[in-house]
Design a protein around this motif. Structure first.
Motif, PDB file in Angstrom:
ATOM      1  N   LYS A 225      -0.289   6.693  -1.203  1.00  0.00           N
ATOM      2  CA  LYS A 225       0.937   6.466  -0.431  1.00  0.00           C
ATOM      3  C   LYS A 225       1.579   7.744   0.083  1.00  0.00           C
ATOM      4  CE  LYS A 225       2.065   2.341  -3.152  1.00  0.00           C
ATOM      5  NZ  LYS A 225       3.072   1.688  -4.022  1.00  0.00           N
ATOM      6  N   ARG A 226       0.888   8.873  -0.045  1.00  0.00           N
ATOM      7  CA  ARG A 226       1.545  10.144   0.251  1.00  0.00           C
ATOM      8  C   ARG A 226       2.019  10.318   1.691  1.00  0.00           C
ATOM      9  NH1 ARG A 226      -3.575  14.112  -1.058  1.00  0.00           N
ATOM     10  NH2 ARG A 226      -5.129  13.052   0.208  1.00  0.00           N
ATOM     11  N   PRO A 227       1.437   9.648   2.727  1.00  0.00           N
ATOM     12  CA  PRO A 227       1.993   9.846   4.070  1.00  0.00           C
ATOM     13  C   PRO A 227       3.465   9.442   4.170  1.00  0.00           C
ATOM     14  CG  PRO A 227      -0.175   8.860   4.214  1.00  0.00           C
ATOM     15  CD  PRO A 227       0.226   8.819   2.775  1.00  0.00           C
ATOM     16  N   GLN A 228       3.851   8.391   3.425  1.00  0.00           N
ATOM     17  CA  GLN A 228       5.228   7.943   3.492  1.00  0.00           C
ATOM     18  C   GLN A 228       5.891   7.963   2.118  1.00  0.00           C
ATOM     19  OE1 GLN A 228       2.504   6.221   3.807  1.00  0.00           O
ATOM     20  NE2 GLN A 228       2.670   4.082   3.168  1.00  0.00           N
ATOM     21  N   ALA A 229       5.333   8.803   1.232  1.00  0.00           N
ATOM     22  CA  ALA A 229       5.789   8.783  -0.152  1.00  0.00           C
ATOM     23  C   ALA A 229       7.138   9.456  -0.323  1.00  0.00           C
ATOM     24  CB  ALA A 229       4.766   9.472  -1.040  1.00  0.00           C
ATOM     25  N   SER A 230       7.950   8.868  -1.160  1.00  0.00           N
ATOM     26  CA  SER A 230       9.166   9.492  -1.657  1.00  0.00           C
ATOM     27  C   SER A 230       9.161   9.289  -3.160  1.00  0.00           C
ATOM     28  CB  SER A 230      10.412   8.866  -1.043  1.00  0.00           C
ATOM     29  OG  SER A 230      10.548   7.514  -1.441  1.00  0.00           O
ATOM     30  N   LEU A 231       9.795  10.198  -3.879  1.00  0.00           N
ATOM     31  CA  LEU A 231       9.744  10.137  -5.344  1.00  0.00           C
ATOM     32  C   LEU A 231      10.285   8.820  -5.891  1.00  0.00           C
ATOM     33  CD1 LEU A 231       9.033  11.510  -7.962  1.00  0.00           C
ATOM     34  CD2 LEU A 231      11.264  12.637  -7.944  1.00  0.00           C
ATOM     35  N   PRO A 232      11.442   8.333  -5.434  1.00  0.00           N
ATOM     36  CA  PRO A 232      11.922   7.045  -5.959  1.00  0.00           C
ATOM     37  C   PRO A 232      10.942   5.903  -5.696  1.00  0.00           C
ATOM     38  CG  PRO A 232      13.691   8.201  -4.833  1.00  0.00           C
ATOM     39  CD  PRO A 232      12.429   8.941  -4.522  1.00  0.00           C
ATOM     40  N   ARG A 233      10.340   5.912  -4.514  1.00  0.00           N
ATOM     41  CA  ARG A 233       9.401   4.847  -4.180  1.00  0.00           C
ATOM     42  C   ARG A 233       8.167   4.899  -5.073  1.00  0.00           C
ATOM     43  NH1 ARG A 233       7.135   3.549   1.917  1.00  0.00           N
ATOM     44  NH2 ARG A 233       5.848   1.742   1.355  1.00  0.00           N
ATOM     45  N   LEU A 234       7.681   6.109  -5.324  1.00  0.00           N
ATOM     46  CA  LEU A 234       6.519   6.257  -6.199  1.00  0.00           C
ATOM     47  C   LEU A 234       6.830   5.799  -7.618  1.00  0.00           C
ATOM     48  CD1 LEU A 234       5.141   9.728  -5.056  1.00  0.00           C
ATOM     49  CD2 LEU A 234       4.065   7.500  -4.697  1.00  0.00           C
ATOM     50  N   VAL A 235       8.021   6.140  -8.102  1.00  0.00           N
ATOM     51  CA  VAL A 235       8.407   5.748  -9.459  1.00  0.00           C
ATOM     52  C   VAL A 235       8.520   4.233  -9.571  1.00  0.00           C
ATOM     53  CG1 VAL A 235      10.235   5.861 -11.195  1.00  0.00           C
ATOM     54  CG2 VAL A 235       9.554   7.935  -9.959  1.00  0.00           C
ATOM     55  N   ARG A 236       9.114   3.601  -8.562  1.00  0.00           N
ATOM     56  CA  ARG A 236       9.258   2.144  -8.590  1.00  0.00           C
ATOM     57  C   ARG A 236       7.902   1.440  -8.554  1.00  0.00           C
ATOM     58  NH1 ARG A 236      13.471   3.221  -4.905  1.00  0.00           N
ATOM     59  NH2 ARG A 236      12.093   2.637  -3.161  1.00  0.00           N
ATOM     60  N   GLY A 237       6.957   2.023  -7.841  1.00  0.00           N
ATOM     61  CA  GLY A 237       5.647   1.400  -7.723  1.00  0.00           C
ATOM     62  C   GLY A 237       4.685   1.728  -8.841  1.00  0.00           C
ATOM     63  N   LEU A 238       5.088   2.643  -9.745  1.00  0.00           N
ATOM     64  CA  LEU A 238       4.182   3.107 -10.795  1.00  0.00           C
ATOM     65  C   LEU A 238       3.694   1.980 -11.714  1.00  0.00           C
ATOM     66  CD1 LEU A 238       2.762   5.527 -12.048  1.00  0.00           C
ATOM     67  CD2 LEU A 238       4.806   5.949 -13.429  1.00  0.00           C
ATOM     68  N   PRO A 239       4.564   1.077 -12.192  1.00  0.00           N
ATOM     69  CA  PRO A 239       4.059   0.009 -13.077  1.00  0.00           C
ATOM     70  C   PRO A 239       2.974  -0.845 -12.430  1.00  0.00           C
ATOM     71  CG  PRO A 239       6.452   0.146 -13.213  1.00  0.00           C
ATOM     72  CD  PRO A 239       6.037   1.034 -12.076  1.00  0.00           C
ATOM     73  N   ALA A 240       3.150  -1.158 -11.141  1.00  0.00           N
ATOM     74  CA  ALA A 240       2.144  -1.983 -10.462  1.00  0.00           C
ATOM     75  C   ALA A 240       0.830  -1.241 -10.309  1.00  0.00           C
ATOM     76  CB  ALA A 240       2.667  -2.413  -9.089  1.00  0.00           C
ATOM     77  N   VAL A 241       0.920   0.057  -9.993  1.00  0.00           N
ATOM     78  CA  VAL A 241      -0.292   0.863  -9.853  1.00  0.00           C
ATOM     79  C   VAL A 241      -1.001   0.970 -11.205  1.00  0.00           C
ATOM     80  CG1 VAL A 241      -1.203   3.148  -9.272  1.00  0.00           C
ATOM     81  CG2 VAL A 241       0.663   2.170  -7.926  1.00  0.00           C
ATOM     82  N   TRP A 242      -0.233   1.181 -12.267  1.00  0.00           N
ATOM     83  CA  TRP A 242      -0.812   1.283 -13.613  1.00  0.00           C
ATOM     84  C   TRP A 242      -1.485  -0.020 -13.993  1.00  0.00           C
ATOM     85  CZ3 TRP A 242      -0.372  -1.162 -18.317  1.00  0.00           C
ATOM     86  CH2 TRP A 242      -0.854  -0.470 -19.437  1.00  0.00           C
ATOM     87  N   ARG A 243      -0.795  -1.137 -13.725  1.00  0.00           N
ATOM     88  CA  ARG A 243      -1.311  -2.438 -14.141  1.00  0.00           C
ATOM     89  C   ARG A 243      -2.560  -2.843 -13.354  1.00  0.00           C
ATOM     90  NH1 ARG A 243      -1.713  -5.025 -18.709  1.00  0.00           N
ATOM     91  NH2 ARG A 243      -1.746  -7.301 -18.463  1.00  0.00           N
ATOM     92  N   ALA A 244      -2.688  -2.335 -12.117  1.00  0.00           N
ATOM     93  CA  ALA A 244      -3.865  -2.663 -11.316  1.00  0.00           C
ATOM     94  C   ALA A 244      -5.142  -2.228 -12.011  1.00  0.00           C
ATOM     95  CB  ALA A 244      -3.761  -2.009  -9.941  1.00  0.00           C
ATOM     96  N   ARG A 245      -5.075  -1.117 -12.719  1.00  0.00           N
ATOM     97  CA  ARG A 245      -6.254  -0.663 -13.464  1.00  0.00           C
ATOM     98  C   ARG A 245      -6.258  -1.191 -14.883  1.00  0.00           C
ATOM     99  NH1 ARG A 245      -8.484   5.365 -13.272  1.00  0.00           N
ATOM    100  NH2 ARG A 245      -9.145   4.474 -11.284  1.00  0.00           N
ATOM    101  N   TRP A 246      -5.102  -1.160 -15.528  1.00  0.00           N
ATOM    102  CA  TRP A 246      -5.071  -1.477 -16.953  1.00  0.00           C
ATOM    103  C   TRP A 246      -4.810  -2.961 -17.181  1.00  0.00           C
ATOM    104  CZ3 TRP A 246      -6.889   1.630 -20.581  1.00  0.00           C
ATOM    105  CH2 TRP A 246      -7.101   2.967 -20.216  1.00  0.00           C
ATOM    106  N   THR A 247      -5.849  -3.725 -16.893  1.00  0.00           N
ATOM    107  CA  THR A 247      -5.823  -5.151 -17.192  1.00  0.00           C
ATOM    108  C   THR A 247      -5.879  -5.346 -18.703  1.00  0.00           C
ATOM    109  OG1 THR A 247      -8.225  -5.302 -17.134  1.00  0.00           O
ATOM    110  CG2 THR A 247      -7.059  -5.630 -15.048  1.00  0.00           C
ATOM    111  N   ASN A 248      -5.629  -6.566 -19.137  1.00  0.00           N
ATOM    112  CA  ASN A 248      -5.685  -6.852 -20.581  1.00  0.00           C
ATOM    113  C   ASN A 248      -7.068  -6.548 -21.146  1.00  0.00           C
ATOM    114  OD1 ASN A 248      -3.025  -7.677 -20.594  1.00  0.00           O
ATOM    115  ND2 ASN A 248      -3.514  -9.853 -20.333  1.00  0.00           N
ATOM    116  N   ARG A 249      -8.107  -6.854 -20.373  1.00  0.00           N
ATOM    117  CA  ARG A 249      -9.464  -6.611 -20.856  1.00  0.00           C
ATOM    118  C   ARG A 249      -9.748  -5.130 -20.983  1.00  0.00           C
ATOM    119  NH1 ARG A 249     -12.574 -11.096 -21.105  1.00  0.00           N
ATOM    120  NH2 ARG A 249     -11.887 -12.952 -19.967  1.00  0.00           N
TER     121      ARG A 249
END
Length: 357
Positions: free
Chosen positions: A88-112
């Protein structure tokens, strides 16, 4: 670090990635086969020597496992932050990145993936505690240091390789540099194991690293029993008398005292030895990590690890921890560990399974 490998081309949320995770129980079973067999061997040898399995102060299993889980959590968040910023770096801002962090983390870290990673950590530390106990009981075997000393001198025309290094590098500034290099290994091990689980996109490929690291400990303790040794600092102490007193000097004295305590009173609850020389697992584990970075096509990490490996090889001989023969054996052991680690996770080897550049 390249990003064009097959490790990074599989989407974290794609069907291929999810189907591999859903099949994880089958291919992860190889790890637990190692754990069970190694635990049985350890239990049998514990009965043979008449000493129960020990975890001094809970540091080698409970403490390390807890630290590993915390480190994995931290590294997984850092990886998600990097992945979120990179996409997201072309339009990235720190608050936006922080808000989106849980979703990005969860995309990889599934329960399995979480379950497979945590199960892998338990397996790793189960093998490690068995390794440390078997290493401790190696103290009861007859040491063969004089044979190793002769081999080293034969390789170097009758000279001690450690003394040659002391003459070449001096015994002051380089001593302190190599102490830092040697002690850095303490951080390399957990960072590399947890880093593979956190940063390698496909958990199955991360398990190749995990399996290889297990094989380092298994093969390593086997080599201790093949040729029981203490190391040049114990068998030829005069060669290291000119080195400055450092934390390494204190550790070496402590290891000898621990071994003497175990031999004098094996039934003591705090009797636990930590000294064996052949093969060098500082070299073996570091070399394994280097081979795995080459496997993952991580060019710059491979270059950095090559430099570090050379320094570790020098440090082990310079400081008296290992014979030169131990260093060579460590490299061979690393190659075998990676081969067995790959076969543990991919029993049916197909060329298409290999990461490609």
């Amino acid at each position: 670090m390249t990003s064009s490998t097959s490790l990074t081309t599989t989407s974290d949320t794609g069907s291929g990635h999810r189907s591999e995770e859903s099949d994880g129980v089958r291919w992860a079973a190889g790890i637990w086969v190692i754990v069970v067999v190694f635990a049985v061997i350890t239990a049998w040898w514990s009965h043979h020597v008449g000493i129960p399995l020990r975890d001094p102060d809970g540091k080698m299993f409970r403490g390390r496992l807890l630290s590993a889980v915390v480190l994995l959590a931290v590294l997984s968040v850092l990886e998600a932050a990097w992945r979120g910023w990179r996409t997201k770096r072309p339009q990235a801002s720190l608050p936006r990145l922080v808000r989106g962090l849980p979703a990005v983390w969860r995309a990889r870290w599934t329960n399995r993936r979480l379950a497979l990673a945590l199960a892998g950590l338990v397996a790793y530390h189960a093998v490690y505690i068995c390794y440390r106990n078997l290493k401790s009981w190696d103290a009861f075997n007859t040491v063969r240091d004089q044979q190793m000393l002769r081999w080293d001198r034969d390789l170097f025309g009758g000279h001690s390789p450690a003394v040659l290094l002391h003459d070449l590098l001096g015994t002051h500034a380089w001593a302190y540099v190599l102490v830092v290099v040697y002690k850095a290994f303490t951080y390399l091990v957990p960072l590399s194991v947890m880093g593979s689980l956190a940063f390698v996109p496909r958990i199955r490929e991360a398990y190749v690293f995990l399996a290889s690291s297990l094989w380092v400990w298994v093969l390593g303790v086997g080599s201790y029993y093949l040729i029981p040794t203490l190391g040049p600092f114990a068998s030829a102490p005069r060669e290291f008398a000119g080195l400055p007193h450092t934390s390494i000097t204190s550790t070496q004295a402590e290891y000898l005292a621990q071994r003497a305590h175990l031999l004098a009173d094996p039934s003591a609850s705090d009797a636990f030895a930590s000294i064996s020389a052949f093969a060098s697992l500082h070299v073996g584990f570091t070399c394994m990590v280097l081979f795995m970075m080459l496997y993952y096509r991580r060019r710059w990490l491979s270059v950095a690890l090559t430099v570090y490996l050379v320094l570790v090889m020098i440090a082990t001989v310079y400081l008296g921890w290992h014979f030169v023969s131990d260093v060579g054996a460590g490299v061979v052991l690393a190659g075998l560990a990676v081969l067995l680690g790959r076969l543990t996770v991919y029993p049916r080897w197909h060329r298409g399974d290999m990461p490609t550049g």
